[in-house]
Design a protein around this motif. Sequence first.
Motif, PDB file in Angstrom:
ATOM      1  N   THR A 147       0.848  -1.193   0.000  1.00  0.00           N
ATOM      2  CA  THR A 147       0.000   0.000   0.000  1.00  0.00           C
ATOM      3  C   THR A 147       0.883   1.242   0.000  1.00  0.00           C
ATOM      4  N   LEU A 148       0.687   2.097  -0.996  1.00  0.00           N
ATOM      5  CA  LEU A 148       1.472   3.329  -1.096  1.00  0.00           C
ATOM      6  C   LEU A 148       0.738   4.537  -0.538  1.00  0.00           C
ATOM      7  N   HIS A 149      -0.586   4.594  -0.786  1.00  0.00           N
ATOM      8  CA  HIS A 149      -1.323   5.785  -0.366  1.00  0.00           C
ATOM      9  C   HIS A 149      -2.766   5.420  -0.045  1.00  0.00           C
ATOM     10  N   ILE A 150      -3.289   6.077   0.996  1.00  0.00           N
ATOM     11  CA  ILE A 150      -4.689   5.923   1.390  1.00  0.00           C
ATOM     12  C   ILE A 150      -5.344   7.298   1.332  1.00  0.00           C
ATOM     13  N   GLN A 151      -6.443   7.397   0.599  1.00  0.00           N
ATOM     14  CA  GLN A 151      -7.215   8.642   0.535  1.00  0.00           C
ATOM     15  C   GLN A 151      -8.562   8.397   1.191  1.00  0.00           C
ATOM     16  N   LEU A 152      -8.915   9.206   2.193  1.00  0.00           N
ATOM     17  CA  LEU A 152     -10.167   9.028   2.911  1.00  0.00           C
ATOM     18  C   LEU A 152     -10.955  10.329   2.922  1.00  0.00           C
ATOM     19  N   ASN A 153     -12.213  10.247   2.578  1.00  0.00           N
ATOM     20  CA  ASN A 153     -13.127  11.385   2.635  1.00  0.00           C
ATOM     21  C   ASN A 153     -14.271  11.037   3.574  1.00  0.00           C
ATOM     22  N   HIS A 154     -14.476  11.863   4.576  1.00  0.00           N
ATOM     23  CA  HIS A 154     -15.520  11.626   5.578  1.00  0.00           C
ATOM     24  C   HIS A 154     -16.353  12.900   5.675  1.00  0.00           C
ATOM     25  N   TYR A 155     -17.478  12.902   4.991  1.00  0.00           N
ATOM     26  CA  TYR A 155     -18.327  14.089   4.930  1.00  0.00           C
ATOM     27  C   TYR A 155     -19.461  13.979   5.951  1.00  0.00           C
ATOM     28  N   ALA A 156     -19.735  15.065   6.662  1.00  0.00           N
ATOM     29  CA  ALA A 156     -20.801  15.071   7.661  1.00  0.00           C
ATOM     30  C   ALA A 156     -21.379  16.485   7.773  1.00  0.00           C
ATOM     31  N   ASN A 157     -22.521  16.593   8.442  1.00  0.00           N
ATOM     32  CA  ASN A 157     -23.129  17.913   8.657  1.00  0.00           C
ATOM     33  C   ASN A 157     -23.244  18.260  10.140  1.00  0.00           C
ATOM     34  N   LYS A 158     -22.614  17.469  11.002  1.00  0.00           N
ATOM     35  CA  LYS A 158     -22.621  17.725  12.444  1.00  0.00           C
ATOM     36  C   LYS A 158     -21.415  17.014  13.067  1.00  0.00           C
ATOM     37  N   PRO A 159     -21.046  17.447  14.279  1.00  0.00           N
ATOM     38  CA  PRO A 159     -21.661  18.463  15.132  1.00  0.00           C
ATOM     39  C   PRO A 159     -21.226  19.877  14.747  1.00  0.00           C
ATOM     40  N   ARG A 160     -22.103  20.826  14.972  1.00  0.00           N
ATOM     41  CA  ARG A 160     -21.799  22.237  14.714  1.00  0.00           C
ATOM     42  C   ARG A 160     -21.527  23.000  16.010  1.00  0.00           C
ATOM     43  N   ALA A 161     -21.518  22.282  17.129  1.00  0.00           N
ATOM     44  CA  ALA A 161     -21.243  22.890  18.440  1.00  0.00           C
ATOM     45  C   ALA A 161     -20.554  21.836  19.297  1.00  0.00           C
ATOM     46  N   PRO A 162     -19.870  22.259  20.357  1.00  0.00           N
ATOM     47  CA  PRO A 162     -19.181  21.294  21.218  1.00  0.00           C
ATOM     48  C   PRO A 162     -20.145  20.267  21.822  1.00  0.00           C
ATOM     49  N   LEU A 163     -19.660  19.048  21.994  1.00  0.00           N
ATOM     50  CA  LEU A 163     -20.423  17.961  22.598  1.00  0.00           C
ATOM     51  C   LEU A 163     -19.872  17.623  23.981  1.00  0.00           C
ATOM     52  N   TRP A 164     -20.695  16.971  24.794  1.00  0.00           N
ATOM     53  CA  TRP A 164     -20.270  16.350  26.056  1.00  0.00           C
ATOM     54  C   TRP A 164     -19.613  17.328  27.035  1.00  0.00           C
ATOM     55  N   GLY A 165     -19.945  18.602  26.936  1.00  0.00           N
ATOM     56  CA  GLY A 165     -19.354  19.574  27.837  1.00  0.00           C
ATOM     57  C   GLY A 165     -17.951  19.999  27.469  1.00  0.00           C
ATOM     58  N   LEU A 166     -17.447  19.560  26.312  1.00  0.00           N
ATOM     59  CA  LEU A 166     -16.138  19.999  25.851  1.00  0.00           C
ATOM     60  C   LEU A 166     -16.224  21.448  25.384  1.00  0.00           C
ATOM     61  N   ASP A 167     -15.066  22.103  25.240  1.00  0.00           N
ATOM     62  CA  ASP A 167     -15.060  23.502  24.819  1.00  0.00           C
ATOM     63  C   ASP A 167     -14.652  23.678  23.364  1.00  0.00           C
ATOM     64  N   SER A 168     -14.562  22.563  22.604  1.00  0.00           N
ATOM     65  CA  SER A 168     -14.074  22.630  21.233  1.00  0.00           C
ATOM     66  C   SER A 168     -14.974  21.833  20.294  1.00  0.00           C
ATOM     67  N   THR A 169     -15.507  22.520  19.280  1.00  0.00           N
ATOM     68  CA  THR A 169     -16.273  21.817  18.243  1.00  0.00           C
ATOM     69  C   THR A 169     -15.353  20.914  17.431  1.00  0.00           C
ATOM     70  N   LEU A 170     -14.139  21.371  17.185  1.00  0.00           N
ATOM     71  CA  LEU A 170     -13.182  20.577  16.416  1.00  0.00           C
ATOM     72  C   LEU A 170     -12.894  19.252  17.119  1.00  0.00           C
ATOM     73  N   ARG A 171     -12.553  19.290  18.396  1.00  0.00           N
ATOM     74  CA  ARG A 171     -12.263  18.057  19.127  1.00  0.00           C
ATOM     75  C   ARG A 171     -13.511  17.170  19.179  1.00  0.00           C
ATOM     76  N   SER A 172     -14.674  17.784  19.343  1.00  0.00           N
ATOM     77  CA  SER A 172     -15.919  17.009  19.380  1.00  0.00           C
ATOM     78  C   SER A 172     -16.135  16.274  18.070  1.00  0.00           C
ATOM     79  N   PHE A 173     -15.904  16.943  16.943  1.00  0.00           N
ATOM     80  CA  PHE A 173     -16.070  16.301  15.639  1.00  0.00           C
ATOM     81  C   PHE A 173     -15.062  15.174  15.444  1.00  0.00           C
ATOM     82  N   LEU A 174     -13.818  15.417  15.813  1.00  0.00           N
ATOM     83  CA  LEU A 174     -12.787  14.391  15.641  1.00  0.00           C
ATOM     84  C   LEU A 174     -13.093  13.154  16.476  1.00  0.00           C
ATOM     85  N   LEU A 175     -13.595  13.352  17.690  1.00  0.00           N
ATOM     86  CA  LEU A 175     -13.901  12.230  18.567  1.00  0.00           C
ATOM     87  C   LEU A 175     -15.188  11.525  18.175  1.00  0.00           C
TER      88      LEU A 175
END
Length: 350
Positions: A147-175
């Motif tokens: 395997t030389l290269h892996i291309q992954l596309n993960h499209y979603a429309n949420k979350p648009r706000a932090p989850l679980w009491g976290l302060d980051s929408t980015l971290r919430s989306f990644l998790l």
Amino acid sequence: MSLIKVGLVGIGAQMQENLLPSLLQMQDIRIVAACDSDLERARRIHRFISDIPVHDNVPDMLNQVQLDAVIMAGPPQLHFEMGLLAMGKGVNVFVEKPPCATLEELETLIDAANRSDVVSGVGMNFKFARPVRQLREMTLVDEFGETLHIQLNHYANKPRAPLWGLDSTLRSFLLAQAIHTIDLAITFGDGELRRVQSSVQRHEDALIVKADMAFSSGATASLLAGTSFPYFEFDMKLVSSTSTLVELDNLWNITLHEPEHATRPTGAAKRWRGAWQPGPLDSGYERSGYHGELHQFFQAIREHRRFEADFASLLPTYRVIEEICSADAVAQGLQNANSRIRTGIESLSL
């Protein structure tokens, strides 16, 4: 150990719609207790299993019922705190993703599992989905090459706000979402994670994440994910050293593109492609990976060995998440600093 006694924690939609139906299909698995902070919600288990006790807190369930394993589906704070409690009592633990909020917490869970000598597991169902297992088998044959290269596309429309009491929408989306895609990049990268480069674009409350990874195997991976899309969609491509391209579409269709094919009925000048998809007898829970991940978790308990998707397996995934969040924090800081400088220059010019 043949019969495994299981307690359920968190009787919400994920448990009822995906995990519980998979558990009910398994032999030698007996659900003996259920727990939810909302006792009425915990009693929903009686629609499926009529004669088991229900609890509204995990410590009571662990103290009153003899368990071999707990299956948890709740917020990461529950997985972390009650996972530590259960493992401290010698109970094997399987939690839905995400198991926790940070890399530091994950390292704490790993240490606890090692000290208690229990099997841990995380619900990474993408990894166990029938098409992904088929794709992994295809990459192991000699004809595929490396395997030389892996291309992954993960499209979603949420979350648009932090989850679980976290302060980051980015971290919430990644998790909440991209954790699956990052884990697949690491799985197919098949080597030690050596480098991560990333960027985050924002528009109002939506974001797009781009990340590039490099592995000791020589493979690279590129990820495009985010919440700026109309709905969930996932696709993946693998490029091999034999000029073979494999595409996986929405955890369903696999298309194989090869430079040549043994029969070549259309002539050497024509490209050839083959297709694969799950058979009609593959159940929905088998296709989506919920049945496979739980089955292998219980097998690991019986054989007293590591489960493929245990806490420790997610270390590189969480390192990527931390790298993306740290790089974004630096970029945001620089952007804010430049904005203040521009504001100061404009004030001086006035």
